[in-house]
Design a protein around this motif. Structure first.
Motif, PDB file in Angstrom:
ATOM      1  N   PRO A  64       0.811  -1.227   0.000  1.00 16.22           N
ATOM      2  CA  PRO A  64       0.000   0.000   0.000  1.00 16.22           C
ATOM      3  C   PRO A  64       0.837   1.266   0.000  1.00 16.22           C
ATOM      4  CG  PRO A  64      -0.873  -1.596   1.566  1.00 16.22           C
ATOM      5  CD  PRO A  64       0.453  -2.116   1.116  1.00 16.22           C
ATOM      6  N   GLY A  65       1.928   1.284   0.758  1.00 14.20           N
ATOM      7  CA  GLY A  65       2.782   2.458   0.778  1.00 14.20           C
ATOM      8  C   GLY A  65       3.500   2.681  -0.539  1.00 14.20           C
ATOM      9  N   ILE A  66       3.933   1.602  -1.184  1.00  9.42           N
ATOM     10  CA  ILE A  66       4.656   1.729  -2.455  1.00  9.42           C
ATOM     11  C   ILE A  66       3.715   2.216  -3.547  1.00  9.42           C
ATOM     12  CG2 ILE A  66       5.913   0.453  -4.219  1.00  9.42           C
ATOM     13  CD1 ILE A  66       6.921  -1.400  -2.012  1.00  9.42           C
ATOM     14  N   LEU A  67       2.523   1.633  -3.625  1.00 10.89           N
ATOM     15  CA  LEU A  67       1.560   2.084  -4.634  1.00 10.89           C
ATOM     16  C   LEU A  67       1.095   3.508  -4.356  1.00 10.89           C
ATOM     17  CD1 LEU A  67      -0.578  -1.148  -5.108  1.00 10.89           C
ATOM     18  CD2 LEU A  67       1.291  -0.307  -6.522  1.00 10.89           C
ATOM     19  N   GLY A  68       0.903   3.836  -3.078  1.00 13.76           N
ATOM     20  CA  GLY A  68       0.559   5.206  -2.735  1.00 13.76           C
ATOM     21  C   GLY A  68       1.656   6.177  -3.110  1.00 13.76           C
ATOM     22  N   ALA A  69       2.910   5.753  -2.960  1.00 16.10           N
ATOM     23  CA  ALA A  69       4.029   6.599  -3.376  1.00 16.10           C
ATOM     24  C   ALA A  69       4.002   6.841  -4.877  1.00 16.10           C
ATOM     25  CB  ALA A  69       5.348   5.950  -2.961  1.00 16.10           C
ATOM     26  N   GLY A  70       3.651   5.812  -5.650  1.00 19.35           N
ATOM     27  CA  GLY A  70       3.553   5.999  -7.086  1.00 19.35           C
ATOM     28  C   GLY A  70       2.456   6.970  -7.467  1.00 19.35           C
ATOM     29  N   ILE A  71       1.312   6.877  -6.790  1.00 17.05           N
ATOM     30  CA  ILE A  71       0.197   7.780  -7.092  1.00 17.05           C
ATOM     31  C   ILE A  71       0.567   9.217  -6.762  1.00 17.05           C
ATOM     32  CG2 ILE A  71      -2.162   8.396  -6.469  1.00 17.05           C
ATOM     33  CD1 ILE A  71      -2.675   5.427  -5.998  1.00 17.05           C
ATOM     34  N   PHE A  72       1.114   9.430  -5.562  1.00 17.05           N
ATOM     35  CA  PHE A  72       1.480  10.784  -5.173  1.00 17.05           C
ATOM     36  C   PHE A  72       2.605  11.323  -6.044  1.00 17.05           C
ATOM     37  CE2 PHE A  72      -1.116  10.210  -1.504  1.00 17.05           C
ATOM     38  CZ  PHE A  72      -1.391  11.481  -1.044  1.00 17.05           C
ATOM     39  N   GLY A  73       3.553  10.474  -6.390  1.00 19.03           N
ATOM     40  CA  GLY A  73       4.624  10.924  -7.275  1.00 19.03           C
ATOM     41  C   GLY A  73       4.084  11.367  -8.624  1.00 19.03           C
ATOM     42  N   PRO A  96     -12.116  10.220 -10.824  1.00 15.32           N
ATOM     43  CA  PRO A  96     -12.701   8.879 -10.710  1.00 15.32           C
ATOM     44  C   PRO A  96     -11.655   7.761 -10.716  1.00 15.32           C
ATOM     45  CG  PRO A  96     -13.917  10.196 -12.305  1.00 15.32           C
ATOM     46  CD  PRO A  96     -12.676  10.953 -11.981  1.00 15.32           C
ATOM     47  N   VAL A  97     -10.625   7.918 -11.537  1.00 12.70           N
ATOM     48  CA  VAL A  97      -9.587   6.881 -11.586  1.00 12.70           C
ATOM     49  C   VAL A  97      -8.867   6.776 -10.246  1.00 12.70           C
ATOM     50  CG1 VAL A  97      -7.401   6.231 -12.647  1.00 12.70           C
ATOM     51  CG2 VAL A  97      -9.289   7.025 -14.079  1.00 12.70           C
ATOM     52  N   MET A  98      -8.475   7.927  -9.680  1.00 12.03           N
ATOM     53  CA  MET A  98      -7.785   7.915  -8.394  1.00 12.03           C
ATOM     54  C   MET A  98      -8.708   7.410  -7.289  1.00 12.03           C
ATOM     55  SD  MET A  98      -4.675   8.831  -8.942  1.00 12.03           S
ATOM     56  CE  MET A  98      -4.844   7.921 -10.487  1.00 12.03           C
ATOM     57  N   GLY A  99      -9.993   7.809  -7.329  1.00  9.81           N
ATOM     58  CA  GLY A  99     -10.925   7.332  -6.323  1.00  9.81           C
ATOM     59  C   GLY A  99     -11.112   5.817  -6.379  1.00  9.81           C
ATOM     60  N   ALA A 100     -11.240   5.281  -7.580  1.00  9.72           N
ATOM     61  CA  ALA A 100     -11.383   3.830  -7.731  1.00  9.72           C
ATOM     62  C   ALA A 100     -10.123   3.097  -7.286  1.00  9.72           C
ATOM     63  CB  ALA A 100     -11.706   3.491  -9.186  1.00  9.72           C
ATOM     64  N   PHE A 101      -8.972   3.675  -7.610  1.00 10.62           N
ATOM     65  CA  PHE A 101      -7.715   3.036  -7.228  1.00 10.62           C
ATOM     66  C   PHE A 101      -7.561   3.002  -5.706  1.00 10.62           C
ATOM     67  CE2 PHE A 101      -3.181   2.859  -6.393  1.00 10.62           C
ATOM     68  CZ  PHE A 101      -2.772   1.847  -7.242  1.00 10.62           C
ATOM     69  N   PHE A 102      -7.851   4.105  -5.033  1.00 11.23           N
ATOM     70  CA  PHE A 102      -7.726   4.138  -3.581  1.00 11.23           C
ATOM     71  C   PHE A 102      -8.752   3.213  -2.931  1.00 11.23           C
ATOM     72  CE2 PHE A 102      -5.265   8.091  -4.060  1.00 11.23           C
ATOM     73  CZ  PHE A 102      -4.293   7.870  -3.095  1.00 11.23           C
ATOM     74  N   TRP A 103      -9.939   3.105  -3.536  1.00 15.24           N
ATOM     75  CA  TRP A 103     -10.931   2.196  -2.972  1.00 15.24           C
ATOM     76  C   TRP A 103     -10.453   0.750  -3.060  1.00 15.24           C
ATOM     77  CZ3 TRP A 103     -13.908  -1.819  -4.887  1.00 15.24           C
ATOM     78  CH2 TRP A 103     -14.935  -2.260  -4.052  1.00 15.24           C
ATOM     79  N   VAL A 104      -9.911   0.371  -4.194  1.00 16.82           N
ATOM     80  CA  VAL A 104      -9.389  -0.988  -4.342  1.00 16.82           C
ATOM     81  C   VAL A 104      -8.221  -1.220  -3.403  1.00 16.82           C
ATOM     82  CG1 VAL A 104      -8.243  -2.565  -5.936  1.00 16.82           C
ATOM     83  CG2 VAL A 104     -10.186  -1.199  -6.704  1.00 16.82           C
ATOM     84  N   LEU A 105      -7.362  -0.201  -3.248  1.00 22.10           N
ATOM     85  CA  LEU A 105      -6.143  -0.374  -2.470  1.00 22.10           C
ATOM     86  C   LEU A 105      -6.407  -0.444  -0.977  1.00 22.10           C
ATOM     87  CD1 LEU A 105      -3.041  -0.506  -2.583  1.00 22.10           C
ATOM     88  CD2 LEU A 105      -3.018   1.983  -2.460  1.00 22.10           C
TER      89      LEU A 105
END
Length: 285
Positions: A208-217, A269-278
């Motif tokens: 979760p932290g690594i994928l979150g880092a990719g999103i924020f980056g 919507p893409v970011m919202g769906a991604f965070f919901w799945v994550l």
């Protein structure tokens, strides 16, 4: 201490936590917290909704949502000048996201294994406290004046990486700090290689932290402007293009309204769906 004094002290010690609990759960405090939350949501999303509404008006600069028209979107799609900056920003943001994921994982794992990580953590997070214009000017002086390098895509990439990486390290560090290193010792005793220990034990916990880092980056890179202005050379990213059009040609402002509305309609919507799945779907599993 007399018995009376000890009894008074004990009553005060018991009453203080009770008062704090009453303060935290009182109806007034709850109402105040809800009001602050509603105010924050309104201040964040109402301007975005208003931007979308004004993108359909004939004269968005007037601030009057009438008459409604699709002319701004027709003009936007007929104009191709914004497409190269968009492609540049998407490509660069994807590169920054991948590098941030890798570097933040390495640095986050290393910091949690250090006996005294305070000084190292401060150095890593220092770019967060440097103003964007100051960092951009410093990078320009160092790269162009001192090293006499030709600025371009690589310098924009470096400036955006310097800005996004500390945020990504914090995300990974929050997850990595909760990791029990004894699990790795147990896996090593069982004969697991370093790669197998990382992939089978650490990676599921750090994911979760690594994928979150990719999103924020990606998001920080895609929206970065002040540092990129100084080190862009002749290259143009999407934020630079929007800034230039809004600053020098007011006739392009309606197009910018339409363009930013489309970007929001795709990314949110893409970011919202991604965070919901994550953070919801994977937690349930």
């Amino acid at each position: 201490m007399s018995a009376t004094a000890m009894e008074t002290y004990s009553r005060r010690a018991v009453a203080a936590p009770s008062a704090r609990r009453r303060f935290g759960t009182s109806p007034r405090w709850t109402t105040l917290a809800k009001g602050a939350g509603v105010f924050a949501i309104v201040m964040i999303y109402i301007p975005l909704v208003w931007l979308a509404v004004m993108s359909f008006t004939a004269n968005p600069l007037a601030g009057i949502p009438y008459p409604l028209t699709f002319q701004n979107y027709a003009t936007l799609f007929a104009d191709v000048r914004w497409r190269p900056p968009l492609y540049t920003s998407l490509l660069m943001s994807a590169g920054v996201a991948l590098v941030c994921m890798a570097l933040s994982t390495l640095v986050g794992r290393a910091l949690t294994r250090m006996a005294r990580p305070g000084a190292s953590l401060l150095l890593v997070l220092m770019p967060l406290f440097v103003p964007g214009l100051t960092m951009g000017a410093a990078l320009f002086i160092f790269l162009r004046t001192m090293l006499n390098l030709t600025l371009g895509m690589w310098s924009i990439f470096l400036a955006q990486l310097v800005w996004a990486l500390p945020f990504c390290i914090l995300l990974v560090l929050v997850v990595a700090s909760r990791f029990d290193l004894r699990l790795l010792d147990a896996a090593e005793d069982l004969g697991a290689s370093p790669w197998r220990r990382f992939w089978d034990i650490e990676m599921p916990i750090l994911r979760p932290g690594i994928l979150g880092a990719g999103i924020f980056g990606f998001l920080l890179s895609f929206n970065e402007l002040p540092r990129s202005l100084f080190v862009r050379g002749i290259e143009t990213t999407m934020p630079i293009y929007n800034w230039a059009m809004a600053a020098s040609q007011q006739s392009q402002v309606p197009i910018i309204f339409s363009l930013t509305t489309i970007l929001l309609a795709v990314t949110l919507p893409v970011m919202g769906a991604f965070f919901w799945v994550l953070f919801v779907k994977l937690d349930k599993n």
